[in-house]
Write a protein that holds these residues in place. Sequence first.
Motif, PDB file in Angstrom:
ATOM      1  N   VAL A  58      -1.130   4.006  -8.243  1.00  0.00           N
ATOM      2  CA  VAL A  58      -0.876   3.835  -6.811  1.00  0.00           C
ATOM      3  C   VAL A  58      -1.629   2.626  -6.277  1.00  0.00           C
ATOM      4  CG1 VAL A  58      -1.259   4.835  -4.529  1.00  0.00           C
ATOM      5  CG2 VAL A  58      -0.327   6.260  -6.352  1.00  0.00           C
ATOM      6  N   VAL A  59      -2.901   2.523  -6.631  1.00  0.00           N
ATOM      7  CA  VAL A  59      -3.729   1.411  -6.151  1.00  0.00           C
ATOM      8  C   VAL A  59      -3.191   0.083  -6.665  1.00  0.00           C
ATOM      9  CG1 VAL A  59      -6.013   0.345  -6.323  1.00  0.00           C
ATOM     10  CG2 VAL A  59      -5.804   2.795  -5.860  1.00  0.00           C
ATOM     11  N   ALA A  60      -2.858   0.020  -7.948  1.00  0.00           N
ATOM     12  CA  ALA A  60      -2.360  -1.229  -8.523  1.00  0.00           C
ATOM     13  C   ALA A  60      -1.037  -1.638  -7.882  1.00  0.00           C
ATOM     14  CB  ALA A  60      -2.195  -1.079 -10.034  1.00  0.00           C
ATOM     15  N   SER A  61      -0.165  -0.679  -7.634  1.00  0.00           N
ATOM     16  CA  SER A  61       1.122  -0.987  -7.008  1.00  0.00           C
ATOM     17  C   SER A  61       0.926  -1.507  -5.587  1.00  0.00           C
ATOM     18  CB  SER A  61       2.010   0.258  -6.994  1.00  0.00           C
ATOM     19  OG  SER A  61       2.267   0.722  -8.306  1.00  0.00           O
ATOM     20  N   LEU A  62       0.032  -0.871  -4.832  1.00  0.00           N
ATOM     21  CA  LEU A  62      -0.244  -1.331  -3.466  1.00  0.00           C
ATOM     22  C   LEU A  62      -0.874  -2.716  -3.462  1.00  0.00           C
ATOM     23  CD1 LEU A  62      -1.595   1.971  -1.854  1.00  0.00           C
ATOM     24  CD2 LEU A  62       0.589   0.839  -1.384  1.00  0.00           C
ATOM     25  N   MET A  63      -1.767  -2.980  -4.414  1.00  0.00           N
ATOM     26  CA  MET A  63      -2.387  -4.304  -4.518  1.00  0.00           C
ATOM     27  C   MET A  63      -1.344  -5.375  -4.803  1.00  0.00           C
ATOM     28  SD  MET A  63      -5.762  -3.219  -6.731  1.00  0.00           S
ATOM     29  CE  MET A  63      -6.219  -4.905  -7.143  1.00  0.00           C
ATOM     30  N   SER A  64      -0.350  -5.007  -5.603  1.00  0.00           N
ATOM     31  CA  SER A  64       0.699  -5.965  -5.946  1.00  0.00           C
ATOM     32  C   SER A  64       1.657  -6.200  -4.784  1.00  0.00           C
ATOM     33  CB  SER A  64       1.477  -5.466  -7.166  1.00  0.00           C
ATOM     34  OG  SER A  64       2.517  -6.356  -7.512  1.00  0.00           O
ATOM     35  N   LEU A  65       2.028  -5.124  -4.089  1.00  0.00           N
ATOM     36  CA  LEU A  65       2.988  -5.246  -2.997  1.00  0.00           C
ATOM     37  C   LEU A  65       2.352  -5.778  -1.716  1.00  0.00           C
ATOM     38  CD1 LEU A  65       4.959  -1.896  -3.470  1.00  0.00           C
ATOM     39  CD2 LEU A  65       5.850  -4.203  -3.849  1.00  0.00           C
ATOM     40  N   PHE A  66       1.109  -5.380  -1.461  1.00  0.00           N
ATOM     41  CA  PHE A  66       0.445  -5.747  -0.203  1.00  0.00           C
ATOM     42  C   PHE A  66      -0.956  -6.287  -0.481  1.00  0.00           C
ATOM     43  CE2 PHE A  66       3.082  -1.934   0.463  1.00  0.00           C
ATOM     44  CZ  PHE A  66       4.076  -2.490   1.262  1.00  0.00           C
ATOM     45  N   PRO A  67      -1.071  -7.453  -1.105  1.00  0.00           N
ATOM     46  CA  PRO A  67      -2.406  -7.990  -1.419  1.00  0.00           C
ATOM     47  C   PRO A  67      -3.238  -8.244  -0.182  1.00  0.00           C
ATOM     48  CG  PRO A  67      -0.704  -9.668  -1.730  1.00  0.00           C
ATOM     49  CD  PRO A  67       0.006  -8.369  -1.531  1.00  0.00           C
ATOM     50  N   GLY A  68      -2.609  -8.429   0.967  1.00  0.00           N
ATOM     51  CA  GLY A  68      -3.352  -8.691   2.186  1.00  0.00           C
ATOM     52  C   GLY A  68      -4.071  -7.482   2.737  1.00  0.00           C
ATOM     53  N   LEU A  69      -3.734  -6.269   2.239  1.00  0.00           N
ATOM     54  CA  LEU A  69      -4.377  -5.069   2.756  1.00  0.00           C
ATOM     55  C   LEU A  69      -5.874  -5.090   2.500  1.00  0.00           C
ATOM     56  CD1 LEU A  69      -1.859  -2.233   1.774  1.00  0.00           C
ATOM     57  CD2 LEU A  69      -2.309  -3.155   4.042  1.00  0.00           C
ATOM     58  N   ALA A  70      -6.257  -5.623   1.340  1.00  0.00           N
ATOM     59  CA  ALA A  70      -7.680  -5.668   1.002  1.00  0.00           C
ATOM     60  C   ALA A  70      -8.338  -6.940   1.488  1.00  0.00           C
ATOM     61  CB  ALA A  70      -7.864  -5.542  -0.509  1.00  0.00           C
ATOM     62  N   GLU A  71      -7.550  -7.833   2.070  1.00  0.00           N
ATOM     63  CA  GLU A  71      -8.033  -9.124   2.552  1.00  0.00           C
ATOM     64  C   GLU A  71      -8.775  -9.881   1.451  1.00  0.00           C
ATOM     65  OE1 GLU A  71     -10.324  -8.489   6.038  1.00  0.00           O
ATOM     66  OE2 GLU A  71      -8.617  -7.804   7.247  1.00  0.00           O
ATOM     67  N   LEU A  72      -8.257  -9.743   0.244  1.00  0.00           N
ATOM     68  CA  LEU A  72      -8.839 -10.409  -0.908  1.00  0.00           C
ATOM     69  C   LEU A  72      -7.746 -11.097  -1.695  1.00  0.00           C
ATOM     70  CD1 LEU A  72     -11.264  -7.606  -2.189  1.00  0.00           C
ATOM     71  CD2 LEU A  72     -11.914  -9.687  -0.976  1.00  0.00           C
TER      72      LEU A  72
ATOM     73  N   LEU B   9       5.347   2.600  -7.570  1.00  0.00           N
ATOM     74  CA  LEU B   9       4.544   3.247  -6.542  1.00  0.00           C
ATOM     75  C   LEU B   9       5.098   4.622  -6.199  1.00  0.00           C
ATOM     76  CD1 LEU B   9       2.324   3.224  -4.367  1.00  0.00           C
ATOM     77  CD2 LEU B   9       3.926   1.991  -2.877  1.00  0.00           C
ATOM     78  N   GLN B  10       6.417   4.706  -6.038  1.00  0.00           N
ATOM     79  CA  GLN B  10       7.039   5.995  -5.731  1.00  0.00           C
ATOM     80  C   GLN B  10       6.758   7.005  -6.847  1.00  0.00           C
ATOM     81  OE1 GLN B  10       9.920   7.213  -7.550  1.00  0.00           O
ATOM     82  NE2 GLN B  10      10.164   9.076  -6.344  1.00  0.00           N
ATOM     83  N   GLY B  11       6.930   6.571  -8.104  1.00  0.00           N
ATOM     84  CA  GLY B  11       6.674   7.466  -9.233  1.00  0.00           C
ATOM     85  C   GLY B  11       5.232   7.906  -9.296  1.00  0.00           C
ATOM     86  N   ALA B  12       4.307   6.967  -9.066  1.00  0.00           N
ATOM     87  CA  ALA B  12       2.889   7.295  -9.136  1.00  0.00           C
ATOM     88  C   ALA B  12       2.494   8.283  -8.035  1.00  0.00           C
ATOM     89  CB  ALA B  12       2.055   6.017  -9.023  1.00  0.00           C
ATOM     90  N   ILE B  13       3.043   8.112  -6.839  1.00  0.00           N
ATOM     91  CA  ILE B  13       2.756   9.052  -5.744  1.00  0.00           C
ATOM     92  C   ILE B  13       3.256  10.447  -6.101  1.00  0.00           C
ATOM     93  CG2 ILE B  13       3.334   9.635  -3.358  1.00  0.00           C
ATOM     94  CD1 ILE B  13       3.324   6.648  -2.729  1.00  0.00           C
TER      95      ILE B  13
END
Length: 281
Positions: free
Chosen positions: A80-94, A260-264
């Motif tokens: 889940v974390v890796a998928s979110l990092m890939s889709l929304f890298p700006g979320l972590a502002e990194l 991401l859907q599968g991991a959730i």
Amino acid sequence: MPQIDAEGPPQHTMLETSGVWPFVSRRVHSEHGRVHVWTSRQHRKGLSRLDIPRIESFFAAQSLNTWIGVVFAIGASCFVVASLMSLFPGLAELSVLGSHIDAVYFAGSIPFTIAAWLQLFQAANPNATLSGRTARRRVWFGWYPKEIGWLSCALQFAGTVLFNFNTFDAMSPSLNWWQENLVVWVPDLAGSILFLASGYLAFIEANHKHWAFHPRSLSWWIVFINLLGCVGFMISACFAFTLPSESNNLSVNISTAWTLQGAICFLAGAVLMPFESAESA
């Protein structure tokens, strides 16, 4: 055939069997005048009230089911974390490098494999969850392809091993498009196929038919949610094929979204597993 007691009438009579051919996942039999219902999922997971031992240990039904759920949840959380990092890298502002994301996927594949093996071990040793003693020596993997529960767990374990190779190879920065397809996409596709087969076998094992709707059953929700996760991984793999010269950012994003859907779904199913054991107790 009923077993005939030398002193009287039949003591053990099979009344009914059900399941999706060629498997039997539910049996109803009469023994000494009492009717007993046996189901494959309850037996292999030690969910029957009589199967749960008085003394807890790592291999006790409740304890092992809880650990399987926890370890699966850790692996799913990494995905889940890796998928979110890939889709929304700006979320972590990194500025997150692709290699870092691939490392998180690989880290998540390890607990996936550990939990899948624990589940396979459990399916290969159903008597190990009975009170106190085992009827046979414990085995690491077993070979019981005629048992639907064991087969489901075996396919899932094989799929997780392929995901280990898939996610490890994805961390290599020097792969060209055909090498990436060979060592990353092919194991991903094969593992997703095995996951989908495993998820469907678990679903029909719990429901004894190709399709059923039992929203009041916690076991139904677990196998149904996990099946949805398997479908998500399968769709993700279909979009993950790398083309030689065209930009495929859209396909990558679609593939990641389905991952991401599968991991959730797997995370939700893992969280529910300990509650299934507690409910049976």
